[in-house]
Design a protein around this motif. Structure first.
Motif: not given
Length: 775
Positions: A411, A413-414, A522-523, A537, A533, A526
């Protein structure tokens, strides 16, 4: 003469029988009179409350005389020799029944006498505060009432009076005992409603006054002990100990366990007894150690034993007061010790497990002391079992910590990234060398080792040192830490017990499965909103999938069974991670393509470009597409692997030029001016398109990928041919067609070329000739 003697003797026996019957009748009448007088006397004393002690004594004297007469008569009857047995049996049976009835009446009268004496002793003991004696005498009155209830002939009104008197006196005794308890055991508690801080317990005090009794010169027992004994006799000790235990747990024992800065202080007040209070001492520890908790709890329980329970030898009840209190508080107290102390004392590393034997020994000594103080009676408790089962709890705690740490990483930041290179490697833990048995087992289960006499191949090709390495890209720092966490957890499993190792291994599997559920959810916004991102990912998923291919094989030989038999694998998770990364990036690609097509839709189908407004809209749409591609190129540069970057940009650019191709091919009439404008727009794409293929920060290295444009953009050559046709004359078009063998024929069908010719040129003989050559 003989008959005369016989008649005389017979008449004499008959007279004796008549006389005996008369005496029994008179005695029965006298018994009934005595019974009536006794009942009347009892009624006057216990129902009507009239003092009649002298009458009762006379009645008791009469009872004694009647009892003596009954005994004499009974002896006479039993010793009487009957001549005529058949006649006497019936008569003596009736007499015996009458006698049994009279005996029962005497038994009832004696119960009433015992009731009266016990009640007198009870009142005397209560006045002298001999509560144990008073409680025992009151129990005697209870027995008398119960025996009277068992006699069916007892008058109901009399029985009600006696039972009511016993109930009243019992409640009176319980009231006196409760009043004495309040004077001897005094709690001073905080007025705070919410007990959520250590300061709220600093005013807690327990005053224990033993008290003394005035006696007959012998040393009297403590008043507190007498009160507890009396409560036990009356069956009220359990309730009293339950209330006392609840307050003790809430305000003393649980705070001592929970707050390491609290400690207990025992004081003595002259003539008043002991005072137990909680004090504050400075400490930096967040949690008290098991040794500290056990010391503080024993300090409290030893004081209670010395001041309250140690003076009591025997109780009327089966259990001692200390045992009753222990049963009341033990479950909740041990549960609090486990949750607030032992849980946090479990080692965080398997290397520290050997030192935990000290805690186990301290727990055993703690329970042994409680047994000596008679708070505990059982041999095996949940507290000791919890301490001894440290391996399982270590695994559970470790697994819980790993899951929590993993979720925090998922959870986070990516966009905080690290760059991977072929030389980048995870720091694998140092694994123990395989023993001979493990090595043999590994060889038996795996491939057979090469034979010594096997021929060696010459000029054998060697794999490059970067083979099977990840390409240069960027991944999230949190994902790299997640993989390091997995490696550290698996290294903890090496050398652990089978149960612990299995639990740790499957926790690592659960971490990766949790990643597939948590991160996309969760992301989600984004990942759809930011291309940067989405690319990261994608790399994260491919990075994890890459390591999952070999992660199980690296640790399998060092893990216990059944993991070493083949269960330790992560290969089955690889497709899920690859699919997860691919789907996310494809969703971003589709979003970018949709945005690109929407911008091209504002070009008004590239028709009537001789109109300034139409040309301006088409030119703006093309510039926006180029700008979108350049922006994505900057975002994905140095993030995606080179091959993925080129494929992605090529797919987007191909979508744009394919859309332009289809729009232009649909035009039925293209004027010379329109053709010039269309060529200008196409040339803009041709000039600017290769500039988006810059996957590397070094400009010189990007020329290679710009030259390989046709590999990544399928419609690139088709688009270039279309741009040439828009500026070419009929002869040039026919030459590039070259009877279906030229470059134009490789990209377009004859019908497409004919349609373009018809749209670009007017219907003339030259156009007809040219069309006839395009076939």
């Amino acid at each position: 003469m003989a008959s005369f003697v016989t008649e005389v003797l017979a008449s004499l026996g008959k007279l004796e029988k008549d006389d005996l019957s008369c005496k029994i009748s008179k005695l029965s009448q006298k018994v009934e009179e005595t019974k009536d007088e006794v009942c009347d006397m009892i009624k006057k004393r216990y129902s009507e409350f009239l003092p009649s002690l002298q009458g009762a004594e006379e009645l008791m004297a009469q009872v004694d005389e009647v009892s003596k007469d009954i005994e004499m008569l009974k002896s006479c009857i039993e010793n009487e020799v009957q001549q005529d047995l058949q006649v006497a049996v019936t008569e003596y049976t009736e007499l015996k029944q009458q006698l049994d009835k009279n005996s029962t009446v005497i038994t009832v009268l004696r119960s009433l006498q015992e009731y009266d004496r016990a009640m007198d002793e009870y009142h005397r003991a209560l006045q002298e505060k001999k509560y144990t004696v008073a409680a025992k005498q009151l129990e005697k009155t209870r027995g008398c009432v119960n025996s009277l209830k068992a006699w069916k002939g007892c008058e109901l009104q009399l029985l009600k009076a006696l039972s009511s008197e016993h109930t009243v006196q019992q409640e009176n005794l319980i009231y006196h005992l409760g009043d004495e308890w309040k004077k001897l055991i005094i709690w001073k508690l905080t007025a705070c409603k919410e007990l959520n801080s250590v300061e709220s317990f600093l005013k807690t005090e327990l005053h224990m006054r033993s008290g003394t009794q005035t006696g007959d010169g012998t040393t009297p027992p403590a008043l507190l002990a007498s009160v507890l004994q009396a409560l036990g006799i009356q069956g009220q000790l359990n309730h009293k100990m339950k209330l006392f235990g609840q307050v003790l747990l809430k305000y003393v024992l649980k705070p001592l366990i929970t707050y390491p800065s609290l400690h207990v202080e025992v004081g003595e007040q002259p003539g008043q007894g002991a005072v137990l209070s909680l004090q504050l001492e400075e400490t930096l520890a967040e949690r008290a150690s098991p040794s500290q908790v056990y010391t503080k709890l024993l300090a409290v329980l030893k004081v209670l034993h010395a001041r309250m329970f140690g003076m009591i030898n025997l109780l009327f009840s089966e259990k001692k007061a200390s045992i009753i209190l222990g049963e009341m508080i033990w479950d909740e107290m041990s549960d609090c010790i486990i949750r607030e102390c032992l849980l946090y004392s479990i080692p965080a590393s398997s290397s520290q497990l050997s030192k935990y034997s000290v805690v186990i020994k301290e727990t055993e000594e703690f329970e042994k002391t409680l047994k000596d103080l008679q708070y505990l009676t059982v041999d095996s408790t949940d507290l000791l079992q919890y301490a001894r089962n440290v391996n399982s709890h270590f695994a559970s705690k470790k697994c819980q910590d790993v899951i929590v740490a993993a979720r925090n990483l998922m959870t986070s930041e990516i966009h905080n990234t690290v760059k991977l290179s072929p030389e980048t490697k995870l720091s694998l833990p140092k694994l123990p060398s395989l023993g001979s048995g493990d090595r043999a087992k590994q060889e038996a289960g795996g491939k057979r080792p090469p034979s010594v006499d096997a021929p060696v191949l010459k000029n054998e090709k060697q794999l490059g040192r970067h083979t099977l390495c990840l390409p240069v890209c960027r991944i999230s720092e949190s994902v790299q830490q997640l993989m390091e966490l997995a490696l550290a957890t698996l290294s903890e499993a090496v050398g652990s017990s089978s149960q612990c190792a299995t639990q740790l291994f499957y926790t690592v599997r659960n971490v990766f499965q949790l990643f597939c559920d948590v991160v996309p959810t969760y992301h989600k916004e984004n990942l759809l909103k930011f291309p940067h991102l989405a690319a990261i990912h994608h790399n994260n998923c491919m990075f994890i999938a890459h390591h999952l291919l070999t992660l199980g094989h690296q640790f399998r030989p060092h893990l216990p069974q059944p993991l070493s038999d083949g269960a330790a694998t992560f290969v089955d998770l690889v497709p899920s991670f690859r699919r997860l990364g691919t789907e996310c990036f494809l969703a971003q690609m589709n979003a970018q393509k949709a945005e690109m097509l929407e911008r091209l839709s504002t070009a008004r189908n590239f028709g009537n470009l001789d109109d300034e407004e139409n040309y301006s809209a088409a030119s703006k749409a093309v510039r926006q597409v180029i700008h979108q591609l350049k922006r994505l190129g900057k975002v994905w540069q140095d993030v995606l692997p080179v091959n993925i970057y080129c494929k992605a940009m090529g797919s987007l650019l191909n979508t744009a030029i394919a859309e332009m191709n289809s729009k232009i091919m649909m035009l039925e009439d293209i004027s010379t001016e329109d053709g010039d404008h269309l060529h200008t727009l196409c040339q803009t794409i041709i000039d600017e398109g290769p500039l988006v293929f810059i996957p590397l920060p070094e400009e010189n290295k990007n020329r290679k990928y710009q030259e390989e444009m046709p590999i990544y953009v399928k419609k690139w050559m088709t688009f270039k041919e279309l741009a040439r046709v828009l500026q070419a004359n009929l002869q040039e078009i026919v030459d590039r067609w070259a009877d279906g063998k030229g470059p134009l024929a490789l990209e377009f069908t004859s019908s497409d070329v004919k349609n373009l010719v018809r749209a670009l040129f007017q219907n003339t003989e030259r156009r007809a000739v040219a069309l006839s050559k395009i076939k």
